[in-house]
Design a protein around this motif. Sequence first.
Motif, PDB file in Angstrom:
ATOM      1  N   LEU A  44      63.333 -32.543  30.614  1.00 55.15           N
ATOM      2  CA  LEU A  44      63.987 -33.412  29.721  1.00 55.15           C
ATOM      3  C   LEU A  44      65.595 -33.364  29.808  1.00 55.15           C
ATOM      4  O   LEU A  44      66.275 -34.275  29.050  1.00 55.15           O
ATOM      5  CB  LEU A  44      63.542 -33.218  28.291  1.00 55.15           C
ATOM      6  N   GLY A  45      66.146 -32.361  30.485  1.00 61.96           N
ATOM      7  CA  GLY A  45      67.594 -32.428  30.736  1.00 61.96           C
ATOM      8  C   GLY A  45      68.471 -31.874  29.425  1.00 61.96           C
ATOM      9  O   GLY A  45      69.449 -32.423  29.050  1.00 61.96           O
ATOM     10  N   VAL A  46      67.641 -31.099  28.797  1.00 57.49           N
ATOM     11  CA  VAL A  46      68.387 -30.617  27.607  1.00 57.49           C
ATOM     12  C   VAL A  46      68.375 -28.867  27.644  1.00 57.49           C
ATOM     13  O   VAL A  46      67.665 -28.382  28.537  1.00 57.49           O
ATOM     14  CB  VAL A  46      67.584 -30.981  26.197  1.00 57.49           C
ATOM     15  N   SER A  47      68.948 -28.397  26.671  1.00 60.04           N
ATOM     16  CA  SER A  47      69.025 -26.801  26.483  1.00 60.04           C
ATOM     17  C   SER A  47      67.811 -26.593  26.066  1.00 60.04           C
ATOM     18  O   SER A  47      66.961 -27.086  25.493  1.00 60.04           O
ATOM     19  CB  SER A  47      70.281 -26.376  25.637  1.00 60.04           C
ATOM     20  N   ARG A  48      67.493 -25.187  26.286  1.00 59.62           N
ATOM     21  CA  ARG A  48      66.406 -24.484  25.674  1.00 59.62           C
ATOM     22  C   ARG A  48      66.259 -24.445  24.104  1.00 59.62           C
ATOM     23  O   ARG A  48      65.159 -24.444  23.612  1.00 59.62           O
ATOM     24  CB  ARG A  48      66.068 -23.110  26.143  1.00 59.62           C
ATOM     25  N   GLN A  49      67.312 -24.374  23.586  1.00 59.45           N
ATOM     26  CA  GLN A  49      67.279 -24.344  21.890  1.00 59.45           C
ATOM     27  C   GLN A  49      66.504 -25.305  21.244  1.00 59.45           C
ATOM     28  O   GLN A  49      65.720 -24.998  20.456  1.00 59.45           O
ATOM     29  CB  GLN A  49      68.816 -23.891  21.431  1.00 59.45           C
ATOM     30  N   PRO A  50      66.559 -26.534  21.361  1.00 56.37           N
ATOM     31  CA  PRO A  50      66.123 -27.587  20.703  1.00 56.37           C
ATOM     32  C   PRO A  50      64.513 -27.518  21.247  1.00 56.37           C
ATOM     33  O   PRO A  50      63.549 -27.914  20.262  1.00 56.37           O
ATOM     34  CB  PRO A  50      66.543 -28.981  21.329  1.00 56.37           C
ATOM     35  N   VAL A  51      64.301 -27.208  22.396  1.00 53.08           N
ATOM     36  CA  VAL A  51      62.898 -27.008  22.908  1.00 53.08           C
ATOM     37  C   VAL A  51      62.217 -25.870  22.044  1.00 53.08           C
ATOM     38  O   VAL A  51      60.984 -26.132  21.484  1.00 53.08           O
ATOM     39  CB  VAL A  51      62.630 -26.722  24.385  1.00 53.08           C
ATOM     40  N   ARG A  52      62.781 -24.723  21.747  1.00 50.33           N
ATOM     41  CA  ARG A  52      62.373 -23.756  21.074  1.00 50.33           C
ATOM     42  C   ARG A  52      61.920 -24.119  19.590  1.00 50.33           C
ATOM     43  O   ARG A  52      61.036 -23.817  18.947  1.00 50.33           O
ATOM     44  CB  ARG A  52      63.366 -22.504  21.164  1.00 50.33           C
ATOM     45  N   ASP A  53      63.076 -24.976  19.063  1.00 54.85           N
ATOM     46  CA  ASP A  53      62.805 -25.568  17.682  1.00 54.85           C
ATOM     47  C   ASP A  53      61.680 -26.389  17.688  1.00 54.85           C
ATOM     48  O   ASP A  53      60.827 -26.505  16.700  1.00 54.85           O
ATOM     49  CB  ASP A  53      64.043 -26.163  17.184  1.00 54.85           C
ATOM     50  N   ALA A  54      61.478 -27.138  18.500  1.00 59.49           N
ATOM     51  CA  ALA A  54      60.227 -28.283  18.510  1.00 59.49           C
ATOM     52  C   ALA A  54      59.046 -27.162  18.639  1.00 59.49           C
ATOM     53  O   ALA A  54      57.946 -27.820  18.027  1.00 59.49           O
ATOM     54  CB  ALA A  54      60.448 -29.091  19.666  1.00 59.49           C
ATOM     55  N   PHE A  55      58.862 -26.312  19.464  1.00 56.37           N
ATOM     56  CA  PHE A  55      57.741 -25.655  19.633  1.00 56.37           C
ATOM     57  C   PHE A  55      57.508 -24.900  18.393  1.00 56.37           C
ATOM     58  O   PHE A  55      56.200 -24.721  18.034  1.00 56.37           O
ATOM     59  CB  PHE A  55      58.056 -24.368  20.739  1.00 56.37           C
ATOM     60  N   TYR A  56      58.365 -24.489  17.560  1.00 54.36           N
ATOM     61  CA  TYR A  56      58.356 -23.670  16.378  1.00 54.36           C
ATOM     62  C   TYR A  56      57.619 -24.645  15.195  1.00 54.36           C
ATOM     63  O   TYR A  56      56.582 -24.465  14.597  1.00 54.36           O
ATOM     64  CB  TYR A  56      59.547 -23.222  15.854  1.00 54.36           C
ATOM     65  N   ARG A  57      57.985 -25.776  15.275  1.00 54.45           N
ATOM     66  CA  ARG A  57      57.524 -26.832  14.280  1.00 54.45           C
ATOM     67  C   ARG A  57      56.073 -27.333  14.803  1.00 54.45           C
ATOM     68  O   ARG A  57      55.323 -27.348  13.710  1.00 54.45           O
ATOM     69  CB  ARG A  57      58.419 -28.148  14.434  1.00 54.45           C
TER      70      ARG A  57
END
Length: 227
Positions: A44-57
């Motif tokens: 997705l061309g993004v950093s890992r932090q927002p992915v980690r947050d989405a995974f958590y949700r």
Amino acid sequence: MVANIEQPRQTVTDLIYDRLYRQVIENELPPGTKLSEAEVARTLGVSRQPVRDAFYRLSQQGFLLVRPQRATLVAPISVEAVMQALFIRTALEVATVMAAAEQGTDEDFDRLDALLEEQGRAVQADDRMGFHRLDDELHRQICALAGHEYAWTLIREHKAHMDRIRLLSLSFTAHDALAEHRAIVGAIKARDADAAVAAIRHHLSRIAGSITRIHQTNPGFFDQEQI
């Protein structure tokens, strides 16, 4: 003059969450699929932090199994979560079809008939995702014409676990679902609240049979402790 109310902008986490949520619900990411924060971020061309947050949700909703130092997995379908969602949805929709039968107008009924015609075309074309969207819209419209559109907001928040089953079952249930929608709308138009309640109960209760049939062909999709 009524001031415009700006809708909050979606964050990167929101966008990633929405994408993964849809892929899980629509079974593009079936149960057991391995997900990697790094791979999703790279794709997705993004950093890992927002992915980690989405995974958590998604894990909080029961759709992902996030395991420290191990691969994150798409969670199996929880029959318990499906049945809890069914209980909530049935309670709300019984109330809304009763109100719709009592106070719907001819204009309201025309909109429902138009949606049934669109659903018929979707079934003929074997457009399962199109039928699913029209299915949701019919139920939303019934809540709206009953004067309780907020009920659909509550239903939508709780029905995601049901949707995993519904979308898997459309290959063999779409024709039956359309016939049941016609029965529900027919009862509402006849202002027969009792018949409308019976029709919506029958329509929603069929999910139990769908679970059994899907489990026979895709046993690995389910939480085996609940089968």
